[in-house]
Design an enzyme around this catalytic site. Structure first.
Site, PDB file in Angstrom:
ATOM      1  N   CYS A  24      -2.735  -3.279  25.841  1.00  0.00           N
ATOM      2  CA  CYS A  24      -3.504  -4.419  26.226  1.00  0.00           C
ATOM      3  C   CYS A  24      -4.559  -4.098  27.255  1.00  0.00           C
ATOM      4  O   CYS A  24      -5.252  -5.187  27.385  1.00  0.00           O
ATOM      5  CB  CYS A  24      -2.553  -5.548  26.535  1.00  0.00           C
ATOM      6  SG  CYS A  24      -1.642  -6.155  25.051  1.00  0.00           S
ATOM      7  N   HIS A  68     -14.851 -16.544  18.202  1.00  0.00           N
ATOM      8  CA  HIS A  68     -15.521 -15.341  18.090  1.00  0.00           C
ATOM      9  C   HIS A  68     -16.280 -15.057  19.395  1.00  0.00           C
ATOM     10  O   HIS A  68     -17.293 -14.592  19.619  1.00  0.00           O
ATOM     11  CB  HIS A  68     -16.614 -15.394  16.740  1.00  0.00           C
ATOM     12  CG  HIS A  68     -15.707 -15.177  15.594  1.00  0.00           C
ATOM     13  ND1 HIS A  68     -15.230 -16.276  15.042  1.00  0.00           N
ATOM     14  CD2 HIS A  68     -15.675 -14.061  14.714  1.00  0.00           C
ATOM     15  CE1 HIS A  68     -14.738 -15.965  13.938  1.00  0.00           C
ATOM     16  NE2 HIS A  68     -14.977 -14.578  13.824  1.00  0.00           N
ATOM     17  N   GLU A 107      -0.433 -16.234  20.058  1.00  0.00           N
ATOM     18  CA  GLU A 107      -1.419 -14.884  20.000  1.00  0.00           C
ATOM     19  C   GLU A 107      -1.105 -14.194  18.886  1.00  0.00           C
ATOM     20  O   GLU A 107      -2.076 -13.501  18.403  1.00  0.00           O
ATOM     21  CB  GLU A 107      -0.972 -14.247  21.304  1.00  0.00           C
ATOM     22  CG  GLU A 107      -2.011 -13.151  21.740  1.00  0.00           C
ATOM     23  CD  GLU A 107      -1.574 -12.533  23.093  1.00  0.00           C
ATOM     24  OE1 GLU A 107      -2.529 -12.968  24.072  1.00  0.00           O
ATOM     25  OE2 GLU A 107      -0.815 -11.606  23.296  1.00  0.00           O
TER      26      GLU A 107
END
Length: 117
Positions: A24, A68, A107
């Site tokens: 991550c 986005h 997520e």
């Protein structure tokens, strides 16, 4: 009684404070699923707690800001973990939704957070 509405947005981020070598730490993206729960009294005349259109209108500007986007560039989200992102979303929408009870932010299909303010 509690109603809910679901929203979906795509965004990229990285987690700057995880150890070196953690996957991550690299820029990656998610398709987030947000569910907003509002609790209130059933209104006799309308037969609802609130109009789903009003719920959507309260959340839409936040979704538009996140969709986005590169989350690390959004003010207040320098370390955009799911937990901190859910708190950030709550802080943005709770004023417009006085009956806001909780939000659930996924997520991935199997990982997420529930935040109750």
């Amino acid at each position: 009684m509690t109603i809910y509405k679901q929203f979906v947005f795509d965004a990229a981020h990285y987690l700057p404070h995880v150890p070196e070598g953690h996957k991550c730490k690299q820029i990656h993206g998610h398709t987030y699923h947000l569910t907003v729960f509002v609790t209130g009294d059933l209104q006799d005349k309308e037969g609802w707690i609130m109009d789903f259109t009003d719920l959507k209108a309260a959340v839409k500007p936040v979704i538009d800001q996140l969709d986005h986007a590169f989350l690390n560039n959004i003010d207040g989200l320098e370390n955009p973990t799911a937990e901190l992102l859910s708190k950030w979303i709550w802080d943005k929408i709770h004023v417009q939704l006085p009956g806001l009870r909780k939000i659930e932010l996924k997520e991935t299909p199997t990982s997420g957070v529930i935040y109750e303010g």
